[in-house]
Design an enzyme around this catalytic site. Structure first.
Site, mmCIF file in Angstrom:
data_model
loop_
_atom_site.group_PDB
_atom_site.id
_atom_site.type_symbol
_atom_site.label_atom_id
_atom_site.label_comp_id
_atom_site.label_asym_id
_atom_site.label_seq_id
_atom_site.Cartn_x
_atom_site.Cartn_y
_atom_site.Cartn_z
ATOM 1 N N ASP A 110 -10.008 3.094 -1.724
ATOM 2 C CA ASP A 110 -9.517 4.465 -1.565
ATOM 3 C C ASP A 110 -9.265 5.150 -2.901
ATOM 4 O OD1 ASP A 110 -9.635 4.086 1.145
ATOM 5 O OD2 ASP A 110 -7.505 3.642 1.374
ATOM 6 N N ARG A 123 6.465 0.144 -2.035
ATOM 7 C CA ARG A 123 6.043 1.533 -2.169
ATOM 8 C C ARG A 123 7.099 2.443 -2.797
ATOM 9 N NH1 ARG A 123 1.420 -0.348 -2.111
ATOM 10 N NH2 ARG A 123 -0.087 0.165 -0.486
ATOM 11 N N ASP A 161 2.560 4.417 4.682
ATOM 12 C CA ASP A 161 2.731 4.540 3.236
ATOM 13 C C ASP A 161 2.914 5.974 2.783
ATOM 14 O OD1 ASP A 161 2.755 1.876 2.664
ATOM 15 O OD2 ASP A 161 0.640 1.745 2.106
ATOM 16 N N SER A 172 -8.703 -3.618 4.716
ATOM 17 C CA SER A 172 -7.701 -2.889 3.949
ATOM 18 C C SER A 172 -6.612 -3.888 3.587
ATOM 19 C CB SER A 172 -7.124 -1.740 4.788
ATOM 20 O OG SER A 172 -6.106 -1.081 4.065
#
Length: 402
Positions: A13, A94, A123, A175
C-alpha cells in the site's frame, strides 16, 4: 509546496501511495517516515526503496524500546485482550506510530499526514484519532478513501504499469503487519472463515504446533509490580525479553490465534495472529495475579481490562478514560511481584507453578487440614445468610401456591 508526511512501511500500500501522491498532488513534497516498532526490516533498504519510488526524504524513527515499555507493558499489566483472543499487536503500535509522524510533521513544517489504512479497517481510526489528539490542524490524506484502486491486485497492477516492482507475488499477497509484539495475516484464503489456513505456508514466526519439538520446554518469568523483568533468572529490558520469548514460543508453536473479530466500523474480519512471546508473558502474568489479587480487585480489574482492550482496539489510546484505567491498573500491580513457571509443548502453554512474597494463598487456610484460621461450623451461618433471599422467595411462592 504541499509537504506531506507518509506513514511508510515499504509494503504494497505505501509503495503505491508515493507515486500516487506525486501524480495526484502536483509539486508536493513526500516525506516517507518508517517508525521502527520491531518489524525486523532492513531499514536502509526501506529508505532507499522509498526514495526510489519517488519520496523526497525518508526517515526511520527507532521506537522499539518505547513501544515495549510504554505500550506493551501496560497491556500486559491490564490483561487487555480483545474478544478473548487478540492481544492487540497492531492496535497498540498505531497510536505510537502516529505520534512519531506528528513529531516529524511538526519539525518539518508539514501540512498533512498520509496513511495507507483502508476505509474498511480499524487503523484509520488509530492514526487519525491520535492526530486529532495532538495536531488536529494537520490535514489527513487517506488514499484508500480517494483513489480508484479497489484491491491488492489493482495495487500491484498500478506498480507494474509504472515499471515498479511489487513487494509481494499475487499468491503471497497477504496483508501483514509485524512489530515486536506480533505478526498478523489477512487476505487470500483467510477471507473464507470455513477454510483452514495452511500454516506451513502462512506462518513466519511460529512453527505449526504439530511440527514443534516432542519434548516440553520449561521457562520461568519474574515480575516486579506487574512488569516482566527476568527470563530464567536473567535480567532483561522489556523489548529484549519479548524478542527472546518470540524465539522460544515460535519454536514451540504457541501463540497462534485464528479469529473472526468485530471491527470498529461494523463488519467482521478474519485474521491469523502470531504472538508467541506475548502469549507466554500474558499467561505468566495471569498466573501470578491469581496469587496476588483479592477476589473483588481481580473481578473489577477483569472488567477494566476488557474495557481497556476495547479502547485500544478502537484507537482511543490518547484519551482520559484510557489514562485513568491505566492508573487503576498500576495500583493493582503494587503486589504483583514474583515468578511464574510455564511448560511449553506443541502449541500449549501450561502453568507449572507460581510464587510471590505477596501471595494471598494461605496453605494452612486453604488446605484440607483444619487450622486455627477457619472453623467449619462458621460455614452454616454464612450459607444461611447468603441463601436468605432464596429462602424468602421460596416461602412466598409456597404461601401463594405458585
Amino acid at each position: 509546496m504541499e509537504n506531506i508526511v507518509l506513514a511508510y512501511s515499504g509494503g504494497l500500500d505505501t509503495t503505491v501511495i508515493i507515486p500516487w501522491l506525486k501524480e495526484n498532488r502536483a509539486g508536493c513534497k513526500v516525506t516517507a517516515c518508517c517508525v521502527d516498532v520491531g518489524q525486523c526490516g532492513d531499514y536502509a533498504a526501506i529508505q532507499q526503496k522509498a526514495v526510489k519510488t519517488g519520496a523526497d526524504v525518508a526517515y526511520v524513527v527507532n521506537a522499539r524500546d518505547e513501544f515495549a515499555a510504554d505500550f506493551i507493558v501496560p497491556m500486559i499489566k491490564a490483561n487487555a485482550v480483545y474478544e478473548g483472543k487478540y492481544l492487540l499487536g497492531t492496535a497498540l503500535a498505531r497510536p505510537l506510530i502516529a505520534k512519531k509522524l506528528i513529531d516529524v510533521a511538526l519539525a518539518d513544517g508539514a501540512s498533512a499526514i498520509c496513511h495507507g489504512a483502508t476505509g474498511k479497517g480499524n487503523d484509520q481510526l488509530r492514526f487519525e484519532l491520535t492526530i486529532k489528539a495532538f495536531a488536529p490542524w494537520l490535514k489527513i490524506i487517506a488514499p484508500w478513501r480517494l483513489w480508484d484502486i479497489k484491491s491488492r491486485e489493482d495495487a500491484m497492477e498500478y506498480l507494474q504499469k509504472r515499471g515498479m516492482e511489487a513487494p509481494a507475488a499475487k499468491n503471497q499477497s497477504y496483508s501483514r503487519d509485524q512489530n515486536l509484539w506480533h505478526l498478523s495475516h489477512e487476505g487470500l484464503e483467510l477471507e473464507d472463515p470455513a477454510e483452514e489456513p495452511d500454516y506451513r505456508r502462512l506462518l513466519q514466526i511460529s512453527v505449526p504446533p504439530e511440527d514443534a519439538p516432542d519434548t516440553p520446554e520449561y521457562i520461568e518469568l519474574t515480575f516486579e509490580k506487574g512488569v516482566p523483568v527476568k527470563l530464567d533468572g536473567e535480567s532483561m529490558a522489556p523489548a529484549a525479553l519479548i524478542e527472546r520469548l518470540n524465539e522460544i514460543g515460535g519454536r514451540n508453536g504457541v501463540g497462534i490465534a485464528d479469529m473472526v473479530e468485530n471491527r470498529v466500523v461494523g463488519m467482521k474480519s478474519r485474521g491469523v495472529y502470531e504472538t508467541p512471546g506475548g502469549s507466554i508473558v500474558c499467561a505468566a502474568h495471569r498466573e501470578l495475579e491469581s496469587l496476588c489479587l483479592d477476589r473483588q480487585t481481580a473481578a473489577f480489574k477483569a472488567f477494566a481490562g476488557q474495557r481497556l482492550a476495547e479502547l485500544i482496539y478502537a484507537g482511543e489510546w490518547y484519551t482520559p478514560l484510557r489514562e485513568a484505567l491505566s492508573v487503576f491498573v498500576d495500583a493493582t500491580q503494587e503486589t504483583v511481584t514474583g515468578s511464574s513457571r510455564l511448560k511449553l509443548y506443541k502449541g500449549n502453554i501450561v502453568p507449572a507453578g507460581a510464587a510471590s512474597p505477596y501471595s494471598l494463598y494461605n496453605q494452612a487456610l486453604s488446605g484440607f487440614a483444619t487450622g486455627d484460621l477457619f472453623d467449619h461450623k462458621d460455614a452454616e451461618g454464612f450459607i444461611n445468610l447468603s441463601g436468605l433471599p432464596m429462602t424468602v422467595r421460596a416461602l412466598m411462592k409456597k404461601e401463594r401456591g405458585l
